[in-house]
Design a protein around this motif. Structure first.
Motif, short mmCIF file in Angstrom:
data_model
loop_
_atom_site.label_atom_id
_atom_site.label_comp_id
_atom_site.label_asym_id
_atom_site.label_seq_id
_atom_site.Cartn_x
_atom_site.Cartn_y
_atom_site.Cartn_z
N SER A 84 2.87 -3.18 5.38
CA SER A 84 2.20 -2.62 4.16
C SER A 84 1.05 -1.48 4.72
O SER A 84 1.27 -0.40 4.50
CB SER A 84 1.13 -3.48 3.41
N LEU B 40 0.83 -1.25 -0.07
CA LEU B 40 -0.05 0.00 0.00
C LEU B 40 0.83 1.12 0.00
O LEU B 40 0.30 2.32 0.08
CB LEU B 40 -0.89 0.18 1.28
N HIS B 41 2.15 1.13 -0.22
CA HIS B 41 2.94 2.18 -0.18
C HIS B 41 4.28 2.03 -1.00
O HIS B 41 4.61 0.96 -1.27
CB HIS B 41 3.21 2.76 1.17
N ARG B 42 5.10 2.93 -1.47
CA ARG B 42 6.13 2.93 -2.45
C ARG B 42 7.29 2.58 -1.72
O ARG B 42 8.43 2.67 -2.38
CB ARG B 42 6.35 4.32 -3.28
N TRP C 101 1.92 2.78 5.14
CA TRP C 101 1.19 3.69 4.30
C TRP C 101 0.23 4.81 5.37
O TRP C 101 0.24 5.74 4.90
CB TRP C 101 0.03 2.68 3.57
N PRO D 17 -4.49 3.20 -2.48
CA PRO D 17 -3.66 3.54 -3.70
C PRO D 17 -4.29 2.71 -4.88
O PRO D 17 -5.04 1.90 -4.93
CB PRO D 17 -2.45 2.79 -3.36
N ARG E 271 0.48 13.70 0.29
CA ARG E 271 0.04 12.63 -0.34
C ARG E 271 -1.44 12.54 -0.04
O ARG E 271 -1.99 13.07 0.74
CB ARG E 271 0.56 11.41 0.40
N SER F 89 0.57 8.66 5.22
CA SER F 89 -0.40 9.47 4.62
C SER F 89 -1.02 10.38 5.70
O SER F 89 -1.27 11.45 5.41
CB SER F 89 -1.67 8.52 4.57
N ARG G 112 -0.12 1.53 -8.59
CA ARG G 112 1.04 1.76 -7.58
C ARG G 112 1.10 0.49 -6.88
O ARG G 112 2.28 -0.04 -6.57
CB ARG G 112 0.40 2.69 -6.36
#
Length: 361
Positions: free
Chosen positions: A323, A269-271, A327, A346, A341, A331, A350
């Motif tokens: 995850s 859920l995040h980069r 995120w 997402p 953000r 956020s 992504r």
């Protein structure tokens, strides 16, 4: 072997005859060093210290616990709280021993899982802390502090296991040596992959191999559940017998955690953005609260449903830690210098194009 067991009983007697205040200390140590703590406490904390270290802690923990179960199945290790009766020693000599709520482990006793699993899983964390200390200080004392604390912890855990009659001293020594060897050997072999397939396959392999080994031993005419029978027979209080001490509870924990790593890899859920110190602390606190809350949910009393629920809880844990919570932290408080953000779920692009950085070093 009887002489070794008898010597272990005498050593346990000597420990239990110590100062009364030590009783609470030993019970606290053995409770805190339960292998479950690797999955519910050490992994979340290590992950928000360093992502790769956190994954290494969890990976080594689940592999070493699975190996511990296999070793226990084939070594047929006795436990003091039942051996003292089954051997007839309690009827031949005066034996002054007490059981505790943490005494009635139902799996075989050799090697000690508390020492082996804890020792193996904490190895990458201790190594990382040692490297961090060496970068900031040239003092030999400072640099050796992490491994000194690790050694003292293993010694305290081992003594606590003998004190509560869960293990004989030679089982503790075997667990400590096996844990250090596994931690050292597996640290550099923590898998890093951009897909969830490896972790999913690992979860399936651990489960199927455990079931196959169990079936083969039974087919060979060996009572693989002999330890459960003896623990039930000689435990002072039936309420002290817990399903989470059975070998298949460990298998559920290990396969669930491996699946959870796969979920974190397949559904990020995040980069993988770096977290600042405040975000790391916030993430660690949130992770501990979330994991503890998850595992405090009531378990069904039926054994099959209990195993299934336990599997799902341990599968959810790594995905939450690796995850969802990072995120959420990013956020709510975006890192300095980055544009805000958009808070929301997402997009699919992504999820596919930006897996977490710890999976693609």
């Amino acid at each position: 072997m009887d002489a070794l067991h008898t010597a272990g009983i005498r050593f346990a007697e000597a420990l239990q005859s110590g100062p009364p205040w030590l009783e609470k200390f030993w019970i606290s140590v053995t409770s805190l060093a339960d292998p479950k703590s690797i999955f519910t406490v050490c992994f979340p904390l290590a992950y928000f210290l360093d992502r790769k270290v956190g994954v290494s802690v969890l990976w080594i923990g689940l592999v070493s616990e699975w190996l511990n179960v296999v070793l226990k199945w084939f070594l047929f290790g006795e436990r003091p709280f039942w051996w003292v009766h089954e051997s007839g020693l309690a009827t031949k000599e005066l034996v002054m021993l007490r059981q505790f709520p943490v005494s009635c482990e139902t799996g075989p006793g050799s090697p000690s899982g508390h020492c082996m699993i804890t020792g193996a899983a904490l190895w990458p964390l201790v190594t990382a802390l040692t490297a961090l200390a060496s970068r900031h200080s040239r003092s030999l004392v400072v640099n050796l502090t992490p491994f000194g604390a690790y050694t003292l912890l293993q010694l305290a855990v081992g003594l606590s296991r003998v004190f509560v009659l869960a293990h004989f001293p030679h089982q503790v020594v075997g667990g400590i040596l096996a844990g250090a060897a596994l931690g050292w050997g597996l640290q550099a072999r923590t898998p890093a992959t951009c897909t969830s397939g490896f972790f999913m396959a690992t979860a399936l392999a651990l489960l199927l191999s455990s079931l196959a080994l169990h079936s083969l031993v039974i087919a060979a005419g060996i009572d693989i559940d002999w330890s459960i029978r003896l623990a039930t027979k000689w435990c002072s209080d039936p309420s002290w017998l817990r399903l989470d001490t059975r070998p298949f509870a460990s298998i559920c924990r290990d396969t669930g955690s491996a699946l959870g790593l796969g979920l974190a890899a397949g559904f990020p859920l995040h980069r993988g953005e770096p977290l600042d110190p405040r975000q790391r602390v916030a993430g660690a606190v949130l992770a501990l609260v979330a994991i503890q809350g998850l595992h405090r949910l009531l378990q069904p009393t039926d054994a099959t449903l209990w195993y299934g629920t336990s599997f799902l809880k341990y599968a959810a844990g790594p995905w939450l830690v690796a995850s969802l919570l990072p995120w959420l932290v990013l956020s709510l408080r975006p890192p300095t210098g980055l544009p805000p953000r958009r808070v929301g779920v997402p997009t699919v692009s992504r999820l596919v194009l930006h897996p977490p950085s710890w999976l693609c070093p």
